[in-house]
Enzyme design. Structure first.
Site, short mmCIF file in Angstrom:
data_model
loop_
_atom_site.label_atom_id
_atom_site.label_comp_id
_atom_site.label_asym_id
_atom_site.label_seq_id
_atom_site.Cartn_x
_atom_site.Cartn_y
_atom_site.Cartn_z
CB THR A 66 34.77 44.38 33.00
OG1 THR A 66 33.91 45.45 32.63
CG2 THR A 66 35.92 44.98 33.81
CG ASP A 67 32.53 46.89 29.01
OD1 ASP A 67 32.29 46.19 30.03
OD2 ASP A 67 31.86 47.89 28.71
CE1 TYR B 44 33.59 45.22 38.40
CE2 TYR B 44 33.51 46.71 36.51
CZ TYR B 44 33.34 45.46 37.05
OH TYR B 44 32.94 44.41 36.24
N1 NAP Z 1 27.35 42.18 34.78
C1 NAP Z 1 27.91 42.81 33.78
O1 NAP Z 1 27.30 43.64 33.10
C2 NAP Z 1 29.37 42.55 33.45
C3 NAP Z 1 29.99 43.29 32.41
C4 NAP Z 1 31.31 43.01 32.08
C5 NAP Z 1 32.01 42.04 32.78
N2 NAP Z 1 31.40 41.37 33.80
C6 NAP Z 1 32.17 40.36 34.53
O2 NAP Z 1 31.52 39.12 34.34
C7 NAP Z 1 31.72 38.30 35.50
C8 NAP Z 1 30.37 37.76 35.95
O3 NAP Z 1 29.53 38.86 36.31
P1 NAP Z 1 28.03 38.65 36.82
O4 NAP Z 1 27.19 39.67 36.16
O5 NAP Z 1 27.66 37.21 36.74
O6 NAP Z 1 28.23 39.05 38.35
P2 NAP Z 1 27.25 38.83 39.60
O7 NAP Z 1 25.91 38.43 39.16
O8 NAP Z 1 27.42 40.04 40.46
O9 NAP Z 1 27.92 37.58 40.33
C9 NAP Z 1 29.16 37.69 40.95
C10 NAP Z 1 29.24 36.58 41.97
O10 NAP Z 1 30.53 36.69 42.61
C11 NAP Z 1 30.33 36.33 43.95
N3 NAP Z 1 31.39 36.85 44.81
C12 NAP Z 1 31.54 38.11 45.28
N4 NAP Z 1 32.61 38.16 46.08
C13 NAP Z 1 33.13 36.90 46.11
C14 NAP Z 1 34.23 36.32 46.76
N5 NAP Z 1 35.01 37.02 47.62
N6 NAP Z 1 34.49 35.00 46.57
C15 NAP Z 1 33.70 34.27 45.75
N7 NAP Z 1 32.63 34.76 45.12
C16 NAP Z 1 32.35 36.07 45.30
C17 NAP Z 1 28.99 36.94 44.32
O11 NAP Z 1 28.51 36.27 45.46
P3 NAP Z 1 27.48 37.01 46.46
O12 NAP Z 1 26.21 37.11 45.68
O13 NAP Z 1 27.43 36.08 47.61
O14 NAP Z 1 28.07 38.34 46.76
C18 NAP Z 1 28.17 36.65 43.07
O15 NAP Z 1 27.50 35.41 43.17
C19 NAP Z 1 32.45 39.17 36.50
O16 NAP Z 1 33.83 38.93 36.40
C20 NAP Z 1 32.18 40.58 36.03
O17 NAP Z 1 33.17 41.50 36.43
C21 NAP Z 1 30.10 41.60 34.14
#
Ligand code: NAP
Length: 294
Positions: free
Chosen positions: A100-101, A126
């Site tokens: 992440t940024d 986080y």
């Molecule tokens: N969203 C953003 O704006 C953003 C920005 C920068 C970087 N990122 C990074 O991009 C990646 C994808 O983000 P996203 O937006 O797709 O996130 P998301 O929609 O919150 O999805 C995260 C997934 O991880 C699962 N998870 C949580 N705890 C877990 C565990 N212990 N074992 C296995 N799975 C688990 C969650 O399952 P449950 O639903 O069952 O909890 C959820 O399905 C992440 O690494 C995030 O940090 C995101």
């Protein structure tokens, strides 16, 4: 892409887009299938499926709640990727991890944005736990199958079947239901369409790229400017109040300027990310909410 790919976090925003893109060439694992906090569940899935590549799209993403749930945030975001990287390394599986940024809480970004070689300074649990995860993946990575960590920002994609809303959907919902719109105007970054990130990963995989790579859409904006563009493109005429981050009294500090440089991505792939406004317009068109597109 001929390799057999496994996607962890398959029910999340990025995970769903990856599963849709790879289709039959991928197995998607939800938290129930493969829990990053449980080494046994990681090893069992890897040994059953024997993928060539694992993409970890799972994370604990609740930025403010992480200040209270510190152990859980670190278990999922730091120790989880470490367990996964070790298990992949032992089996000769390539790991692609998403960062992440938010790791760049250092103040204004350098001209051209934060590069992969810039020193991060995470603010809050986080961001710190995610940085620890990036570093663990790179540290545990094997020489024969070096891992790739792709840092991105402000992801938004198709609406979630579970109702979890992206910033785009949250702004549209609030505007349509007449709720006040107050959005921060002192945090600058680059919103990124999740499908553009997926295509970036598809470009990087055959190149066997490794180490850290930043990928975001082109250009940058504040969250206020992003919200204003969402409403403009959707043809919704509602006022948005620009506010300061301090007005929100959130538990965790956010970076003031997390623009990421995509120079390394472009040098490797020969591809420049498209501007964020163009990507947003395509998302809204796909959702049937782009003004004048029906
Ligand atoms: N969203 C953003 O704006 C953003 C920005 C920068 C970087 N990122 C990074 O991009 C990646 C994808 O983000 P996203 O937006 O797709 O996130 P998301 O929609 O919150 O999805 C995260 C997934 O991880 C699962 N998870 C949580 N705890 C877990 C565990 N212990 N074992 C296995 N799975 C688990 C969650 O399952 P449950 O639903 O069952 O909890 C959820 O399905 C992440 O690494 C995030 O940090 C995101």
């Amino acid at each position: 892409m001929d390799s057999k790919v496994a996607i962890i976090g398959a029910d999340g925003q990025l995970g769903r887009a990856l599963v849709a893109r790879f289709g039959g060439a991928a197995c998607g694992w939800s938290r129930q299938d493969c829990d990053l906090t449980d080494a046994q569940s990681i090893v069992a899935r890897l040994d059953e499926a024997q993928p060539e590549v694992v993409i970890n799209a799972a994370a604990y993403n609740q930025v403010d709640a992480a200040e209270d749930q510190i152990d859980l945030a670190w278990n999922v975001n730091a120790r989880g990727p470490e367990r996964l990287a070790r298990a992949c390394s032992e089996r000769g599986i390539r790991l692609v991890h998403i960062g992440t940024d938010y790791v760049f809480g250092n103040g204004p970004a350098p001209i051209g944005g934060w590069k992969e070689t810039d020193l991060p300074l995470p603010q809050g649990q986080y961001a710190a736990s995610k940085l620890a995860g990036d570093l663990a993946v790179l540290r545990e990575s094997s020489e024969t199958q070096p891992a790739l960590v792709v840092r991105t920002c402000g992801l938004y994609g198709a609406a979630s079947p579970t109702g979890k809303r992206s910033f785009v959907n949250a702004i549209l919902d609030r505007a349509r239901t007449g709720q006040p719109l107050r959005v921060v105007h002192d945090q600058r970054c680059t919103p990124t369409h999740v499908e553009d990130l997926v295509e970036a990963l598809v470009r990087l995989l055959p190149l066997r790229a490794s180490g850290l790579i930043h990928f975001v859409n082109g250009g940058d904006c504040t969250w206020f400017e992003f919200a204003a563009e969402i409403l403009r493109l959707a043809g919704i005429d509602r006022p948005i109040e620009p506010i300061l981050s301090s007005d929100l009294k959130q538990k965790a500090a956010r970076p003031v300027d997390s623009r990421l440089s995509t120079e390394r991505f472009t040098a490797l792939t020969g591809h420049s990310p498209r501007p964020w406004r163009e990507a947003l317009a395509q998302r809204l068109a796909a959702d049937g909410v782009l003004a004048g597109s029906n």
